[in-house]
Motif scaffolding. Structure first.
Motif, mmCIF file in Angstrom:
data_model
loop_
_atom_site.group_PDB
_atom_site.id
_atom_site.type_symbol
_atom_site.label_atom_id
_atom_site.label_comp_id
_atom_site.label_asym_id
_atom_site.label_seq_id
_atom_site.Cartn_x
_atom_site.Cartn_y
_atom_site.Cartn_z
ATOM 1 N N MET A 93 0.816 -1.359 -0.213
ATOM 2 C CA MET A 93 -0.113 -0.162 -0.146
ATOM 3 C C MET A 93 0.853 1.206 0.030
ATOM 4 O O MET A 93 1.823 1.212 0.530
ATOM 5 C CB MET A 93 -0.893 0.158 1.278
ATOM 6 C CG MET A 93 -1.986 0.869 1.416
ATOM 7 S SD MET A 93 -2.885 0.793 2.885
ATOM 8 C CE MET A 93 -3.581 -0.701 2.796
ATOM 9 N N ARG A 94 0.331 2.288 -0.650
ATOM 10 C CA ARG A 94 1.183 3.325 -0.773
ATOM 11 C C ARG A 94 1.098 4.309 0.626
ATOM 12 O O ARG A 94 0.409 4.294 1.275
ATOM 13 C CB ARG A 94 0.675 4.378 -1.848
ATOM 14 C CG ARG A 94 1.075 3.974 -3.251
ATOM 15 C CD ARG A 94 0.627 4.818 -4.181
ATOM 16 N NE ARG A 94 1.265 6.040 -4.248
ATOM 17 C CZ ARG A 94 0.795 7.089 -4.624
ATOM 18 N NH1 ARG A 94 -0.370 7.467 -5.320
ATOM 19 N NH2 ARG A 94 1.576 8.408 -4.549
ATOM 20 N N MET A 95 2.274 4.802 0.850
ATOM 21 C CA MET A 95 2.412 5.803 2.156
ATOM 22 C C MET A 95 2.631 7.101 1.567
ATOM 23 O O MET A 95 3.858 7.400 1.056
ATOM 24 C CB MET A 95 3.410 5.335 3.036
ATOM 25 C CG MET A 95 3.739 6.508 4.050
ATOM 26 S SD MET A 95 2.568 6.253 5.481
ATOM 27 C CE MET A 95 3.274 7.464 6.398
ATOM 28 N N LEU A 96 1.651 7.883 1.366
ATOM 29 C CA LEU A 96 1.681 9.334 0.931
ATOM 30 C C LEU A 96 2.596 10.312 1.792
ATOM 31 O O LEU A 96 2.829 10.089 3.104
ATOM 32 C CB LEU A 96 0.364 10.046 0.607
ATOM 33 C CG LEU A 96 -0.617 9.129 -0.337
ATOM 34 C CD1 LEU A 96 -1.915 9.876 -0.313
ATOM 35 C CD2 LEU A 96 0.001 8.930 -1.722
ATOM 36 N N ARG A 97 3.245 11.182 0.935
ATOM 37 C CA ARG A 97 4.262 12.234 1.897
ATOM 38 C C ARG A 97 3.262 12.831 3.047
ATOM 39 O O ARG A 97 2.398 13.595 2.474
ATOM 40 C CB ARG A 97 4.502 13.222 1.026
ATOM 41 C CG ARG A 97 5.500 14.130 1.776
ATOM 42 C CD ARG A 97 5.934 15.453 0.948
ATOM 43 N NE ARG A 97 6.699 15.060 -0.302
ATOM 44 C CZ ARG A 97 7.309 15.940 -1.009
ATOM 45 N NH1 ARG A 97 7.208 17.421 -0.502
ATOM 46 N NH2 ARG A 97 8.142 15.823 -1.741
#
Length: 318
Positions: free
Chosen positions: A137-141
């Motif tokens: 899963m992406r971890m956004l900034r």
């Protein structure tokens, strides 16, 4: 006094590192600081309570996935909210897991923690719709101090605001753990580690204090996991895999679990040694295995133990 001087120099070096060091080496400090937080908590369980967890990656994964879910699905981008949320999620998971595990000691405790870690790993891997499966899963900034730092490139963001934010978290976590291990609670944990029967006779509830240590350790691991996710920008099930748990135990052994700062030294040496060995030798795990065998045989108290032994020899010669 000598320790205070060394810590002051280390602190100044870390503050000035982004200014003088190449960006690549500054980015290597980010996993060091994240693992530093994890290991401070793990050593409360290992070095101060005498319980070796082989499944601590479970809580690193909980922290990392909490950050990913919040930023990607719930649009919560503030790191000041992500870290408490990760700590809370870890506490919720650790409460029942710890209540069961602390009823056992030695290898039984280690195997139980390993089993729960693998259950969580399997959950992350198989429940694709919720977790993204093996793709992760992406971890956004995340935002820091209310700012998204949009004008910064990813590298500038990591070696600038995020570096100093991680350093602040590590310092706060270290000060808090320093206070914990020197409190009556910390003394109770040491008594339980050395002689649980005597602790019981003194009126200390051994399972309850072990559970407290387990909970604190899990919270630290989750906070470190949330910090660890941002530089990569993606979380995946390997964060909760048993080899990851083995790595964090290795870091503690490398630095020395009998010293407060030993795990931090272990994390630093592990990160930079791994980077060096991986770039020069494809079978880097072979090197690390040999190093672990060397430490267990010739330096069971870790690198900090070697320094302490050298100081005692110098003192005896004086």
């Amino acid at each position: 006094m000598r320790t205070a001087i060394v810590l002051s120099l280390v602190g100044l070096a870390m503050l000035g590192l982004p200014v003088v060091a190449p960006a690549y080496y500054v980015t290597l400090m980010l996993p060091f600081m994240a693992y530093g937080v994890v290991l401070l908590g793990l050593n409360l369980l290992f070095g101060y309570t005498g319980l070796v967890s082989f499944g601590h990656a479970l809580f690193i994964g909980v922290g990392a996935y909490t950050g990913a879910v919040l930023t990607t699905h719930l649009h919560v981008r503030h790191m000041e909210l992500i870290l408490p949320a990760a700590a809370l999620a870890a506490a919720v998971v650790a409460a029942p897991v710890g209540a069961l595990c602390v009823r056992y000691v030695k290898i039984y405790f280690g195997m139980l923690t390993l089993a729960f870690g693998m259950v969580f790993y399997t959950f992350l891997l198989k429940f694709y719709r919720l977790t993204g499966g093996d793709e992760g899963m992406r971890m956004l900034r995340p935002y820091l101090l209310g700012s998204g730092w949009e004008g910064f490139s990813k590298t500038a963001y990591l070696i600038g605001p995020y570096y100093y934010f991680s350093l602040a978290v590590l310092v706060l976590a270290t000060l808090l753990m320093w206070r914990i291990v020197r409190s009556p609670f910390g003394l109770c944990l040491k008594t339980i580690r050395d002689n649980p029967l005597k602790a019981e006779s003194l009126g200390v509830s051994v399972p309850r204090y072990r559970w407290y240590a387990f909970m604190i350790s899990a919270v630290y691991a989750a906070v470190g996991g949330a910090l660890l996710a941002t530089p990569t920008g993606n979380v995946d099930p390997t964060l909760a895999y048993w080899t990851h748990s083995g790595n964090v135990v290795f870091m503690v052994l490398l630095g020395g679990f009998s010293s407060f700062f030993g795990p931090l030294l272990g994390a630093f040496v592990f990160i930079f040694l791994q980077d060096t060995v991986m770039s020069a030798f494809p079978y880097w795990r072979l090197v690390f295995g040999a190093l672990l065998a060397f430490i267990v045989i010739f330096a069971p108290t870790g690198l900090m133990g070697l320094f302490a032994r050298r100081r005692s020899i110098e003192a005896s010669r004086a």
